[in-house]
Design an enzyme around this catalytic site. Sequence first.
Site, PDB file in Angstrom:
ATOM      1  N   LYS A 203       0.835  -1.210   0.000  1.00 36.37           N
ATOM      2  CA  LYS A 203       0.000   0.000   0.000  1.00 36.37           C
ATOM      3  C   LYS A 203       0.873   1.266   0.000  1.00 36.37           C
ATOM      4  CE  LYS A 203      -3.620  -2.469  -0.301  1.00 36.37           C
ATOM      5  NZ  LYS A 203      -4.495  -3.098   0.654  1.00 36.37           N
TER       6      LYS A 203
HETATM    7  C1  LIG Z   1      -5.527  -4.226   0.945  1.00 37.46           C
HETATM    8  C2  LIG Z   1      -6.983  -3.969   0.990  1.00 37.46           C
HETATM    9  C3  LIG Z   1      -7.747  -4.204   2.130  1.00 37.46           C
HETATM   10  C4  LIG Z   1      -7.207  -4.948   3.304  1.00 37.46           C
HETATM   11  O1  LIG Z   1      -6.148  -4.332   3.927  1.00 37.46           O
HETATM   12  P1  LIG Z   1      -5.360  -5.167   5.070  1.00 37.46           P
HETATM   13  O2  LIG Z   1      -4.616  -4.095   5.809  1.00 37.46           O
HETATM   14  O3  LIG Z   1      -4.460  -6.123   4.362  1.00 37.46           O
HETATM   15  O4  LIG Z   1      -6.374  -5.833   5.902  1.00 37.46           O
HETATM   16  C5  LIG Z   1      -9.071  -3.828   2.139  1.00 37.46           C
HETATM   17  N1  LIG Z   1      -9.635  -3.251   1.075  1.00 37.46           N
HETATM   18  C6  LIG Z   1      -8.953  -3.017  -0.059  1.00 37.46           C
HETATM   19  C7  LIG Z   1      -9.646  -2.354  -1.198  1.00 37.46           C
HETATM   20  C8  LIG Z   1      -7.607  -3.390  -0.146  1.00 37.46           C
HETATM   21  O5  LIG Z   1      -6.936  -3.201  -1.291  1.00 37.46           O
END
Ligand SMILES: *Cc1c(COP(=O)(O)O)cnc(C)c1O
Length: 411
Positions: A203
């Site tokens: 991210k």
């Molecule tokens: C990565 C992601 C999540 C989950 O994030 P985590 O921190 O891994 O739980 C939720 N929604 C979207 C759209 C994502 O891309």
Amino acid sequence: MTTRITAVPRVVTMPAPAGEIAVPFADCHITADAQAAALRVLQSGWVTTGREAVAFEAEFATAVGATHAVAVSSCTQGIELALRSLGLPPGSLVLSSTMTFCGAVHAIVHAGLQPVLVDVDPATGMPTPATVRTAAQAYGRPAAMVVVHWAGDVADVPALAEAAGVPLDRVVVDAAHALGTYAGVVPVGSGCGATCFSFYATKNLPLGEGGMITTDDDARADWLRRARLHGMTADAWRRYLPGGSWRYNVADAGLKANMTDVQAAMGRAQLAHFPAWQRRRAQIAARYDEQLAGLPGVRLPHRPAPGDGTHAWHLYPVRLRLNGGGDRDKVIAALSERAIGTSVHFVPVHRLAYFSQAALIPSTGLTGADALFDQLLSLPMYPRLTDAQVDAVCRAVTGIAHRGISGKGTE
Ligand SMILES: *Cc1c(COP(=O)(O)O)cnc(C)c1O
């Protein structure tokens, strides 16, 4: 020490052919100062939630213009907690885009609620007021809604909430892609019930794992702070701080979803780099735009119209319309042969076995998402991508667009 992820998810890139540059799909950059911060915490004798988490929360809240930030173990757990904080009757209906990550919909299920999937406009990858209205009318009035700013683009949260008939304080924004997204001139992170961010390895603010919930509601912030750590009372949480008491009570069925101080210290260090990283992402998007615009069968990602906001460029998802949907996978293979990693965001949730049973789907189907899915291809997008790497991706995509796909040696 640097962690490099070359295969996310399950897209294996080959070694680069002679004279070509490898372009992994993703890159998890933990800066030297974030590594030093982690080491400092590890050596301090206090590694779980404590002073660093409190400081990271305050700095993060300021960065996104929210009153409160609550650090959690993941965005998925954040969404679950945010939904639980609404205190809805079990089985209440919750709307979610089908074009999202499965974790966001798992969170609805684990909160004891019933997901209803919403179709998307293939042009944006996101629901419209019309698709929301269709889903909201299919099974009765929804109690809450999860809204995702897909790829880092801007969703019109108030318009979607109104179409759903859901008050804004019952909207949970999934901002896993949207740290750095602005709706108009306002950063995503305030103005609705709760906003959930992800610090997963790929991210925009990578920590490996972790998440943050922001809210402007004091009572809700207090509830979330307790609920992320077993539902233990605030006194108990403060027992971690110097002078704290050992006494605690448990007020709710809380989760174990707190963030460690190791992650929080890394987060504070990474956050200082964030504005520069976002500027680089915008440059990369512009460089892709310039070279890919007008290619036959390739459509550039949607972005907000001037004045509507700022794209965070978490992803750079192009739409391919070459010769029928099946060709997308051949493009992926052809790029992989040139050591260029790609991915697809996302397999629509209703096409995943579990959710095809567990989620409610409007009887008219989710045709916009189905049409879009076959065309989606996410190109590499991360701040350390070099101009030469972007150009290598553009050369390869251009060759495919002009000459078609025949694997090795096409260019
Ligand atoms: C990565 C992601 C999540 C989950 O994030 P985590 O921190 O891994 O739980 C939720 N929604 C979207 C759209 C994502 O891309």
